[in-house]
Design a protein around this motif. Structure first.
Motif, short mmCIF file in Angstrom:
data_model
loop_
_atom_site.label_atom_id
_atom_site.label_comp_id
_atom_site.label_asym_id
_atom_site.label_seq_id
_atom_site.Cartn_x
_atom_site.Cartn_y
_atom_site.Cartn_z
N ILE A 313 0.85 -1.18 0.00
CA ILE A 313 0.00 0.00 0.00
C ILE A 313 0.89 1.24 0.00
CG2 ILE A 313 -1.78 1.29 1.23
CD1 ILE A 313 -2.75 -1.33 0.00
N THR A 314 0.71 2.09 -0.99
CA THR A 314 1.57 3.27 -1.15
C THR A 314 0.86 4.58 -0.82
OG1 THR A 314 0.98 3.45 -3.49
CG2 THR A 314 2.91 2.11 -2.93
N ASP A 315 -0.48 4.57 -0.82
CA ASP A 315 -1.23 5.79 -0.54
C ASP A 315 -2.60 5.38 -0.04
OD1 ASP A 315 -1.93 8.43 -0.31
OD2 ASP A 315 -2.04 8.85 -2.47
N ARG A 316 -3.18 6.24 0.76
CA ARG A 316 -4.52 5.93 1.28
C ARG A 316 -5.27 7.23 1.56
NH1 ARG A 316 0.19 5.16 3.17
NH2 ARG A 316 -0.10 2.96 3.70
N ALA A 317 -6.60 7.11 1.56
CA ALA A 317 -7.47 8.26 1.81
C ALA A 317 -8.76 7.76 2.45
CB ALA A 317 -7.78 9.01 0.52
N VAL A 318 -9.47 8.69 3.05
CA VAL A 318 -10.79 8.41 3.62
C VAL A 318 -11.79 9.31 2.92
CG1 VAL A 318 -12.24 8.64 5.68
CG2 VAL A 318 -9.98 7.60 5.86
N ALA A 319 -12.94 8.77 2.56
CA ALA A 319 -13.99 9.58 1.94
C ALA A 319 -14.65 10.44 3.02
CB ALA A 319 -15.03 8.69 1.27
N LEU A 320 -14.48 11.75 2.90
CA LEU A 320 -15.09 12.67 3.86
C LEU A 320 -16.57 12.86 3.57
CD1 LEU A 320 -12.21 15.32 3.84
CD2 LEU A 320 -12.53 13.39 5.40
N TRP A 321 -16.92 12.92 2.30
CA TRP A 321 -18.32 13.03 1.88
C TRP A 321 -18.49 12.38 0.51
CZ3 TRP A 321 -21.24 18.29 0.73
CH2 TRP A 321 -22.56 18.01 0.34
#
Length: 369
Positions: A313-321
């Motif tokens: 895993i090289t990058d990650r994000a969370v859906a805020l909306w």
């Protein structure tokens, strides 16, 4: 665009609601008599329950072109990262959400403001839209496009897991739509059916016929062919606060080219995973998962690393909306507030005004199909 009527909000799903949603996740277009028989309820009760959930934006059934179409050379799927100018994010996101070929719009954390899921007939249409459409929109600073070369898993496989094995087996027999025929070229009627079903996956043949200008018998035969060829995927969604899995985590990763198939199979076996796709670019795997809390984001990554050691895993994000999911517009809490019928063909057409085209109102009636 369609808009729900704003009835009393649904803040929890009781046992019957959960069983109904799980049943419709397995067999989205099964008749109410069949659903009721499996749940031990009468058809009127389950239909009334479903009407209450849909009117409150708590649950809905959508339909979209399946990955089989792209595999057969009919269309493609792309993930587009968008960076917005300061103060323009909401305006840009809402404008993009009105486009029929942009199926999903998410405001996310990390190194991009928005993540889009985009459908296009071909590379030329996608390029035309990226350069002359989104590229010319005010408020957009930069975009990065990643093509999906293989979709290993998508959202229609996700389940609440409330029913027992016997109930699941009965519903699987009822709602079986195994791909038993070859993919064929889509007609204008097929595109119209996709648009209508994308807003109401349980629309009756009569309602679809009225919306598409065809006879109910023609609609029935055409849908039979589309489902038999595995060209459509229908799924039941639930508002995220009601699912007990309210957080969307998005991960980009790398796997050796020779290991990609094996790695992807391992990823799709994780319950949390909603989407796993092979993509082009510096990273060759995109994973979207639902987890129970922000604290669980890191724990999920640890579990995934243990399960699939070949994936970095090289990058990650969370859906805020998540503003839009498979054509359906959501409020800040994740409840459905409207929809824009899906149409892959609009990717190559840029309105002169720069504003999105208005979407036709789809059939809202549902019931035994």
């Amino acid at each position: 665009m369609t808009q729900h009527s704003g009835h009393s909000p649904v803040r929890t799903l009781d046992d019957v609601d959960q069983a109904l949603v799980h049943a419709l996740q397995i067999a989205p277009r099964a008749g109410w008599n069949e659903i009721g028989a499996v749940l031990g309820l009468d058809a009127v009760t389950v239909a009334r329950r479903w009407h209450r959930l849909t009117e409150a934006g708590a649950a809905w059934i959508s339909c979209s072109p399946s990955p089989a179409l792209a595999s057969a050379g009919q269309g493609l799927l792309a993930f587009v990262e968008v960076d917005c100018a300061s103060g323009s994010l909401l305006t840009v996101a809402q404008s993009l959400a009105q486009l029929p070929h942009v199926s999903t719009v998410e405001h996310v954390s990390g190194d991009r403001d928005l993540l889009l899921t985009v459908m296009a007939p071909d590379l030329a249409a996608l390029t035309h839209w990226v350069t002359r459409g989104i590229g010319a929109m005010p408020g957009i600073v930069a975009t990065r496009t990643h093509l999906a070369n293989t979709v290993y898993a998508e959202g229609s496989r996700w389940r609440l897991r409330v029913l027992d094995r016997t109930q699941i087996a009965r519903l699987a027999d009822t709602g079986a739509t195994r791909a038993e025929a070859p993919v064929f070229p889509l007609t204008d009627l097929d595109h119209a059916l996709v648009a209508a079903l994308s807003m109401n996956g349980r629309a009756t043949y009569r309602a679809l016929a009225d919306a598409c200008g065809a006879s109910p018998d023609t609609v029935r035969r055409r849908l039979g062919r589309l489902f038999a060829a595995g060209m459509l995927q229908t799924r039941c969604e639930v508002a995220r606060p009601l699912s007990e899995w309210p957080i969307t985590v998005i991960q980009w990763g790398r796997a050796a080219a020779g290991e990609l198939e094996r790695v992807s199979r391992g990823v799709t076996g994780a319950r949390e995973v909603r989407l796993c796709a092979g993509v082009t670019g510096r990273n060759n795997v995109l994973v979207v998962a639902w987890v129970k809390s922000l604290a669980d984001v890191q724990r999920f990554e640890v579990r995934l690393a243990q399960r699939v050691p070949g994936l970095e895993i090289t990058d990650r994000a969370v859906a805020l909306w998540p503003l839009k999911l498979s054509g359906h517009l959501l409020d800040e809490e994740g409840y459905r507030i409207g929809g824009v019928p899906l149409d892959v063909r609009t990717a190559g057409a840029i309105p002169r005004s720069g504003a999105p085209r208005s979407a036709a109102r789809p059939p809202e009636r549902s019931g035994d199909v």
